[in-house]
Design a protein around this motif. Structure first.
Motif, mmCIF file in Angstrom:
data_model
loop_
_atom_site.group_PDB
_atom_site.id
_atom_site.type_symbol
_atom_site.label_atom_id
_atom_site.label_comp_id
_atom_site.label_asym_id
_atom_site.label_seq_id
_atom_site.Cartn_x
_atom_site.Cartn_y
_atom_site.Cartn_z
ATOM 1 N N GLU A 1 0.807 -1.220 0.000
ATOM 2 C CA GLU A 1 0.000 0.000 0.000
ATOM 3 C C GLU A 1 0.843 1.275 0.000
ATOM 4 N N SER A 2 1.828 1.338 0.890
ATOM 5 C CA SER A 2 2.649 2.547 1.001
ATOM 6 C C SER A 2 3.480 2.774 -0.257
ATOM 7 N N GLU A 3 3.992 1.696 -0.849
ATOM 8 C CA GLU A 3 4.795 1.819 -2.065
ATOM 9 C C GLU A 3 3.945 2.295 -3.237
ATOM 10 N N LEU A 4 2.727 1.794 -3.317
ATOM 11 C CA LEU A 4 1.830 2.213 -4.393
ATOM 12 C C LEU A 4 1.437 3.685 -4.235
ATOM 13 N N ALA A 5 1.189 4.090 -3.002
ATOM 14 C CA ALA A 5 0.841 5.487 -2.749
ATOM 15 C C ALA A 5 1.967 6.409 -3.191
ATOM 16 N N ASP A 6 3.199 6.018 -2.876
ATOM 17 C CA ASP A 6 4.360 6.816 -3.291
ATOM 18 C C ASP A 6 4.492 6.820 -4.813
ATOM 19 N N ARG A 7 4.307 5.651 -5.410
ATOM 20 C CA ARG A 7 4.464 5.518 -6.859
ATOM 21 C C ARG A 7 3.486 6.407 -7.615
ATOM 22 N N PHE A 8 2.241 6.454 -7.131
ATOM 23 C CA PHE A 8 1.201 7.174 -7.841
ATOM 24 C C PHE A 8 0.979 8.588 -7.299
ATOM 25 N N GLY A 9 1.724 8.960 -6.262
ATOM 26 C CA GLY A 9 1.626 10.310 -5.736
ATOM 27 C C GLY A 9 0.280 10.632 -5.127
#
Length: 217
Positions: free
Chosen positions: A32-40
C-alpha cells in the motif's frame, strides 16, 4: 488553489493498468505505502482500490500480503470459454450495428498492427485495443461491461500467446478476416471468425504452458 484528491477510482485504474501492462505480474506483492508513493496519492484511495481488486479476485492473499493473482489451468480454461462466447457475440452485434467509420477504424488498426508482428508485447497492447474497438462497435453497453471484466482477468496471465513463433502473423490474418466479415454485415461469419480466433489463441497458450512445464521438469 486547492487540488482535488484523486478518487479511489483513479487508484484502481492506475493499479489495474500497471497489472495489465506487466509492471506487476502474477505473484508480485503489492504494498500500500509503495503504491501510494508511486502514484503520488494518499494511502486511503490505494487501500480502497486494493480491496476492490481483491474482491474481483485480481489480487489474492499470501499470508498478510496482497499479491497479483494467477490463474490455474482450470481457471484459464473457464475464462477462455466465457471469452469465446462473449467476443463472438460482440462480433455478431458489430456486424449488425457498427457504422462505416467504426469499420474503417478497425481496418486501420489491423493495417497499422502489421508493423508490430515481431514485437509481441507491443502487438499484445494493440490486440487489446483492437478487441476493445469491436466491443464498442457492438453498441451494447452491458456486453462491453462484461468483456471489460473478462479482459481484466486476462491480465493475470504472465505471458501473451502472441509470443509463440508465427502467432503474430496468423493473428493478424485472423483479425483481417473478422473485420471483413463485419464490413460485409455477415453476422454469422463475424461471430465464427472471432470465436475461432479465440480458440486458436487458447490452443497456443496451452502449448506455451506445456512447453514451460517441460523445461522446468
Amino acid at each position: 488553489m486547492t487540488q482535488t484528491k484523486p478518487s479511489p477510482t483513479d487508484a484502481y485504474s492506475l493499479i489495474l493498468e500497471a497489472i495489465d501492462s506487466g509492471t506487476y505480474r502474477p505473484g508480485d506483492r503489492l504494498v500500500e505505502s509503495e503504491l501510494a508513493d508511486r502514484f503520488g496519492m494518499s494511502r486511503t484511495p490505494v487501500r480502497e482500490a486494493l480491496q476492490r481488486l481483491e474482491t474481483q479476485s485480481l489480487l489474492a492473499r499470501d499470508g498478510r500480503s496482497l499479491i497479483v493473482a494467477s490463474l490455474d489451468h482450470n481457471q484459464m480454461g473457464e475464462l477462455y470459454v466465457v471469452r469465446r462466447e462473449l467476443e463472438g457475440l460482440a462480433a455478431r452485434l458489430a456486424a449488425q450495428h457498427a457504422n462505416a467509420e467504426e469499420i474503417e477504424v478497425l481496418r486501420g488498426m489491423v493495417q497499422a498492427d502489421d508493423a508490430l508482428i515481431d514485437d509481441p508485447r507491443a502487438l499484445a497492447r494493440a490486440n487489446r485495443r483492437f478487441h476493445k474497438q469491436i466491443h464498442l462497435a457492438s453498441h451494447n453497453r452491458y456486453l462491453v461491461q462484461q468483456l471489460d471484466l473478462v479482459h481484466r482477468s486476462m491480465a493475470l496471465m504472465a505471458t501473451t500467446s502472441l509470443a509463440a513463433e508465427g502467432r503474430g502473423a496468423r493473428a493478424q490474418a485472423e483479425h483481417k478476416a473478422i473485420v471483413e466479415a463485419i464490413a460485409a454485415r455477415d453476422a454469422g461469419a463475424a461471430e465464427k471468425a472471432l470465436q475461432d480466433h479465440i480458440s486458436v489463441a487458447f490452443t497456443t497458450r496451452l502449448k506455451l504452458d506445456a512447453d514451460k512445464r517441460e523445461r522446468r521438469g
